[in-house]
Scaffold this active site. Structure first.
Site: not given
Length: 170
Positions: A58, A95
């Protein structure tokens, strides 16, 4: 309509308790996409730099149009094993686990100034890994710009001492 309103929230993805911020709904909206790129680019006004770096995938989406608009080169930061020439690499925490990113060793020259563009600042692991690679080849990160910041994950703390800009805060 605010940019934040164009981002879909998906509860319990990719695991229970996580609220996933899905930018695909923003990307398909022509006005939203243009506004997102424009707002990210505006935060670079008056900044002197040579290159835009964007991590897979992204960071490519937002970094490329900004590099193009500002007539700067674009350096893709890729997942391990995707680049054909000699690379520098860095392991980092995400994460939900760990990963390795790479850039061509000759992509950034000593003394060059770069900005990092990505869609999301979460824990700061990806951005810090890029900073370490850039500084490891003798270049300087002058700004890190993200569309979204998940403030509760404290990624900004990992990037203390660096200029960090975001458009949307959760």
């Amino acid at each position: 309509m605010e940019l934040k309103d164009k981002i879909r929230s998906i509860p319990d993805y990719p695991e229970k308790g996580v609220m996933f911020r899905d930018i695909t709904t923003l990307l398909k909206d022509a006005e939203g996409l243009v506004d997102a790129v424009d707002q990210m680019q505006k935060k670079l006004e008056g900044l002197e730099f040579d290159l835009v770096l964007g991590p897979e995938s992204r960071g490519f989406i937002f970094g490329m149009p900004i590099a193009y608009n500002l007539k700067k080169g674009f350096i893709p930061i890729r997942k391990k094993g995707k680049l054909p020439a000699e690379v520098v690499s860095k392991d980092y925490s995400l994460e939900y686990g760990t990963a390795t990113i790479e850039m061509h060793k000759d992509a950034v020259k000593p003394g060059q100034k770069v900005v990092i563009i990505d869609d999301l600042l979460a824990t700061g692991g990806t951005a810090k890994a890029i900073v370490d690679m850039v500084e490891g080849v003798g270049a300087e990160v002058v700004s890190m710009n993200f569309l979204i910041e998940l403030g509760f994950l404290k990624g900004r703390d990992v990037l203390e001492g660096y200029k960090v800009e975001t458009v949307i805060h959760y």
